[in-house]
Scaffold this motif. Structure first.
Motif: not given
Lengths: 113, 115
Positions: A20-30, A75-77
């Motif tokens: 499982t890979l995880r991604c934290d986007p830039i805060s506020g990016h939809d 998000s997770t992949l």
């Protein structure tokens, strides 16, 4: 400002295992995108979230790949079960709005042995 | 779907010389063309972009040109420096909203600037 962050930076697993890979986007990016670069080839699109909804998943290679973005934040992949051809670098990108600049994370290098 | 071809795959130049990387695209609906630079172990970073209503854009030592008729665009780096060494990716995208917002990338060019 913190950029797009991805975890882990490198993962080595055996064929048949789950990762499982995880991604934290830039805060506020939809908007959140997943891409993959396999063995020196082009970076290829996997899928696109707008908030928690999948806007476009046309690039997902098969049903062994599952992406989620519960709550519209990180998000997770998940790849289950992993195959040798899944090896590559998985990038996440985020943007504010669909037509704006996509900012990339440093990627997760996945090695399936 | 869109297809982006990028050349050359590797490029070595002497410090101070110019470097040119070329890309062609197939889908006439594409109207946004960004260039990303990826240094070893780091994230791809946008260095310059151009929209289809403009033929050329410049930012200090970096310029991008676009020929819509021929469907090709190029990155020009002048007075190259060792810190320009990286992999450069071109990409194309349709911002009209009619299709997907995905970026379609070329295969990348590894630029080496020799001191």
């Amino acid at each position: 400002e913190a950029g797009v962050t991805q975890f882990p930076s490198h993962s080595v697993i055996e064929k048949g295992q789950t990762v499982t890979l995880r991604c934290d986007p830039i805060s506020g990016h939809d908007n959140l995108y997943w891409y993959r670069r396999v063995m020196g080839k082009e970076i290829k699109f996997l899928l696109h979230f707008v908030k928690e909804s999948k806007q476009d998943e046309s690039g997902m290679p098969n049903n062994r790949f599952l992406a989620e973005r519960t709550g519209g934040t990180y998000s997770t992949l998940k790849v289950q079960p992993a195959e040798l051809e899944d090896s590559g670098v998985y990038f996440c990108a985020s943007s504010w709005g669909q037509g704006n600049i996509q900012y990339f994370g440093a990627g997760t290098r996945l090695s399936v042995l | 779907g869109e297809n982006v071809e990028q050349h050359p795959s590797t490029l070595s130049v002497q410090e101070g010389d110019s470097a040119v990387i070329k890309c062609t695209y197939s889908d006439s609906a594409s109207n946004y063309f960004p260039w990303y630079k990826q240094e070893l172990g780091k994230r791809p970073q946008l260095i310059i972009d151009i929209r289809s209503n403009v033929g050329e854009k410049k930012d200090q030592r970096i310029a991008v040109t676009l020929n819509k008729t021929a469907k090709h665009f190029s990155l020009h780096i002048t007075e190259t420096q060792p810190e320009d060494s990286a992999v450069y990716f071109c990409a194309a995208r349709d911002l009209s909203g009619a299709g997907s917002y995905q970026l379609t990338f070329g295969k990348g060019t590894k630029l080496s600037v020799i001191p």
